[in-house]
Scaffold this motif. Structure first.
Motif, PDB file in Angstrom:
ATOM      1  N   ARG A 236       0.799  -1.218   0.000  1.00  0.00           N
ATOM      2  CA  ARG A 236       0.000   0.000   0.000  1.00  0.00           C
ATOM      3  C   ARG A 236       0.841   1.282   0.000  1.00  0.00           C
ATOM      4  N   PRO A 237       1.900   1.392   0.837  1.00  0.00           N
ATOM      5  CA  PRO A 237       2.704   2.626   0.795  1.00  0.00           C
ATOM      6  C   PRO A 237       3.355   2.851  -0.571  1.00  0.00           C
ATOM      7  N   ILE A 238       3.787   1.757  -1.216  1.00  0.00           N
ATOM      8  CA  ILE A 238       4.399   1.889  -2.542  1.00  0.00           C
ATOM      9  C   ILE A 238       3.360   2.338  -3.553  1.00  0.00           C
ATOM     10  N   GLN A 239       2.160   1.743  -3.488  1.00  0.00           N
ATOM     11  CA  GLN A 239       1.095   2.104  -4.414  1.00  0.00           C
ATOM     12  C   GLN A 239       0.669   3.557  -4.216  1.00  0.00           C
ATOM     13  N   GLU A 240       0.618   4.005  -2.974  1.00  0.00           N
ATOM     14  CA  GLU A 240       0.253   5.397  -2.702  1.00  0.00           C
ATOM     15  C   GLU A 240       1.296   6.347  -3.266  1.00  0.00           C
ATOM     16  N   GLU A 241       2.573   5.957  -3.182  1.00  0.00           N
ATOM     17  CA  GLU A 241       3.644   6.779  -3.759  1.00  0.00           C
ATOM     18  C   GLU A 241       3.532   6.804  -5.288  1.00  0.00           C
ATOM     19  N   ILE A 242       3.201   5.656  -5.887  1.00  0.00           N
ATOM     20  CA  ILE A 242       3.004   5.607  -7.347  1.00  0.00           C
ATOM     21  C   ILE A 242       1.868   6.539  -7.752  1.00  0.00           C
ATOM     22  N   SER A 243       0.773   6.498  -7.016  1.00  0.00           N
ATOM     23  CA  SER A 243      -0.387   7.356  -7.332  1.00  0.00           C
ATOM     24  C   SER A 243      -0.031   8.830  -7.219  1.00  0.00           C
ATOM     25  N   ALA A 244       0.748   9.169  -6.166  1.00  0.00           N
ATOM     26  CA  ALA A 244       1.154  10.572  -5.982  1.00  0.00           C
ATOM     27  C   ALA A 244       2.060  11.030  -7.118  1.00  0.00           C
ATOM     28  N   ARG A 245       3.002  10.176  -7.499  1.00  0.00           N
ATOM     29  CA  ARG A 245       3.920  10.528  -8.595  1.00  0.00           C
ATOM     30  C   ARG A 245       3.169  10.599  -9.926  1.00  0.00           C
ATOM     31  N   GLN A 246       2.180   9.722 -10.122  1.00  0.00           N
ATOM     32  CA  GLN A 246       1.385   9.747 -11.351  1.00  0.00           C
ATOM     33  C   GLN A 246       0.564  11.031 -11.431  1.00  0.00           C
ATOM     34  N   GLU A 247       0.026  11.463 -10.306  1.00  0.00           N
ATOM     35  CA  GLU A 247      -0.722  12.720 -10.270  1.00  0.00           C
ATOM     36  C   GLU A 247       0.181  13.894 -10.611  1.00  0.00           C
ATOM     37  N   GLU A 248       1.407  13.858 -10.063  1.00  0.00           N
ATOM     38  CA  GLU A 248       2.386  14.900 -10.373  1.00  0.00           C
ATOM     39  C   GLU A 248       2.711  14.906 -11.871  1.00  0.00           C
ATOM     40  N   LEU A 249       2.872  13.698 -12.446  1.00  0.00           N
ATOM     41  CA  LEU A 249       3.170  13.572 -13.878  1.00  0.00           C
ATOM     42  C   LEU A 249       2.029  14.129 -14.722  1.00  0.00           C
TER      43      LEU A 249
END
Length: 356
Positions: A236-249
Motif C-alpha cells: 500500500r505505501p508503494i502504491q500510494e507513492e506511485i499514485s502521488a507521482r502519477q498525479e504529479e506527472l
C-alpha cells in the motif's frame, strides 16, 4: 523510576542519661544502625548512606530491612480495583483483563487468563494464555478500533489461544492456536492460525491485513461466511507513492500541453521582438518540464519494480481446507474461492491468484 527514593533509615542517636533510685547516673547507649537489605535493582544513595534508591525502572517489593525492584509488574486481575495499568517495563497479569480496562507497557504483556473487551498496547510481545473476546459485530466497522470501548490488542507479536470480535495489530506476527473468528487484523507481517498438526484451527469471518504470509488450518467456513485475507500491507505505501507521482506527472503533462498550444497560437501571430521572447521562454519551460517528466517516469518505473517482489512474496498456506466465499486480495488483484479445497498453497502469478 531510576534514582527514586525507596527506603529511608532513621539513624539512631543517644538518648538522655538517666538515673537509678539512688541517684546514680545511667549513661544512655546509642543503638547500632540496622544494615539495609540492598535488594536487586536498588543501591545505597551516594549522597546519603541512610537512603536506599532504585537502580532501574520497576516495581518496589518490600524486604525485611529494605526493598528490591522487579522489572515485571505482577497483578491479579486488571479491573476497577486495580485501575488501568500504564507501566514502563513488562506486565504479568495472573488473571484476566476485565471489560473496559486498558493496559499499556513499554515491554511485554503476559495474560494468564482472558482479555474481555479490553485494550492492551505493548511495545514488546502480547502473550495471552486463553482468549481475546470483544463485542459482537464490533469489527464490522473498519475504523471501529478508534472507539474507546473497542477490544484492541497491539504488540510486536500477538499470541493467544483464540480471538473473536477483536481488533489485533502486530509489527511482526499474529498467532492464534485454535481460531480467529470475525476479527479485524489491522496489520502483521505473518498470520498463523493453527499449524500443520492443528489443521482444524480456523479463520472464519472478518478481514486480516497481512504483509507477507498466512498459515491457516481452515480458511473460511462450510456456511460460506465472507472471510478476507488482504496482502497489501507492504504494497500500500508503494502504491500510494506511485499514485502521488502519477498525479504529479499528469499535472506536468497538462502544463506542457497548454504551453505547446500557446506556442502554436503565438506562431500564427505577426512576429515581434516581444512575441519572439515569449515563445522562447515558453519553449524553455516546456523543455524543463519534459526533463522533469522523464525523471518522474523513471521514479514510477522504479516504484513498480519495487512492488514486484512484494507481490511475488505473498503466500497463503492452508493445512486443512479452504471453503467457498473465502477471498484473497492484493491491491486490485482479487480472487474469491468458489469451491471447497483440501490442503493447498496460493500465490500470485502473472497478475492473478493461483494455486501453486
Amino acid at each position: 523510576d531510576i534514582g527514586q527514593p525507596l527506603v529511608r533509615r532513621i539513624p539512631s542517636r543517644p538518648g538522655d542519661n538517666g538515673s537509678d533510685v539512688l541517684g546514680k547516673v545511667i549513661l544512655s547507649q546509642a543503638l547500632k544502625d540496622e544494615p539495609f537489605d540492598v535488594g536487586e535493582g536498588t543501591e545505597i544513595s551516594p549522597d546519603d548512606v541512610h537512603l536506599l534508591i532504585s537502580q532501574r525502572h520497576g516495581v518496589p517489593l518490600k524486604m525485611k530491612r529494605g526493598m528490591r525492584v522487579s522489572e515485571v509488574l505482577v497483578v491479579g486481575d486488571v479491573d476497577l480495583h486495580t485501575g488501568n495499568v500504564d507501566y514502563d517495563g513488562s506486565v504479568m497479569i495472573k488473571g484476566d483483563v476485565k471489560n473496559g480496562m486498558h493496559v499499556q507497557a513499554t515491554a511485554d504483556v503476559y495474560v494468564n487468563g482472558f482479555v474481555e473487551n479490553a485494550r492492551i498496547t505493548a511495545q514488546g510481545d502480547v502473550i495471552i494464555k486463553q482468549g481475546i473476546i470483544g463485542k459482537a459485530n464490533a469489527t464490522k466497522d473498519p475504523d471501529g478500533y478508534t472507539e474507546e470501548d473497542a477490544c484492541l490488542v497491539q504488540g510486536h507479536n500477538v499470541i493467544a489461544r483464540y480471538a473473536q470480535h477483536a481488533f489485533i495489530e502486530a509489527a511482526n506476527k499474529v498467532e492464534m492456536g485454535v481460531q480467529l473468528l470475525h476479527c479485524r487484523v489491522l496489520g502483521c507481517q505473518e498470520l498463523h492460525v493453527g499449524s500443520e498438526v492443528k489443521r482444524k484451527a480456523k479463520m472464519v469471518g472478518g478481514v486480516a491485513n497481512v504483509g507477507v504470509a498466512a498459515y491457516i488450518g481452515a480458511f473460511g467456513s462450510v456456511a460460506g461466511t465472507s472471510t478476507v485475507l488482504d496482502f497489501d500491507l507492504n504494497a500500500r505505501p508503494i502504491q500510494e507513492e506511485i499514485s502521488a507521482r502519477q498525479e504529479e506527472l499528469d499535472k506536468k503533462l497538462e502544463t506542457i500541453n497548454g504551453l505547446v498550444d500557446a506556442i502554436l497560437s503565438l506562431k500564427k501571430m505577426k512576429p515581434s521582438p516581444e512575441l519572439i521572447e515569449k515563445m522562447r521562454k515558453a519553449k524553455n519551460t516546456v523543455d524543463e518540464l519534459r526533463a522533469q517528466t522523464d525523471a518522474v517516469l523513471k521514479d514510477i518505473e522504479k516504484l513498480h519494480s519495487n512492488l514486484e517482489p512484494v507481490r511475488d512474496a505473498c503466500r497463503l498456506t492452508v493445512y486443512g481446507k479452504v471453503y467457498p466465499n473465502a477471498e484473497l486480495r492484493f491491491l486490485d488483484i482479487k480472487y474469491v474461492i468458489k469451491e471447497e479445497r483440501k490442503p493447498c498453497q496460493f500465490g500470485i502469478s502473472q497478475d492473478r491468484w493461483c494455486n501453486l
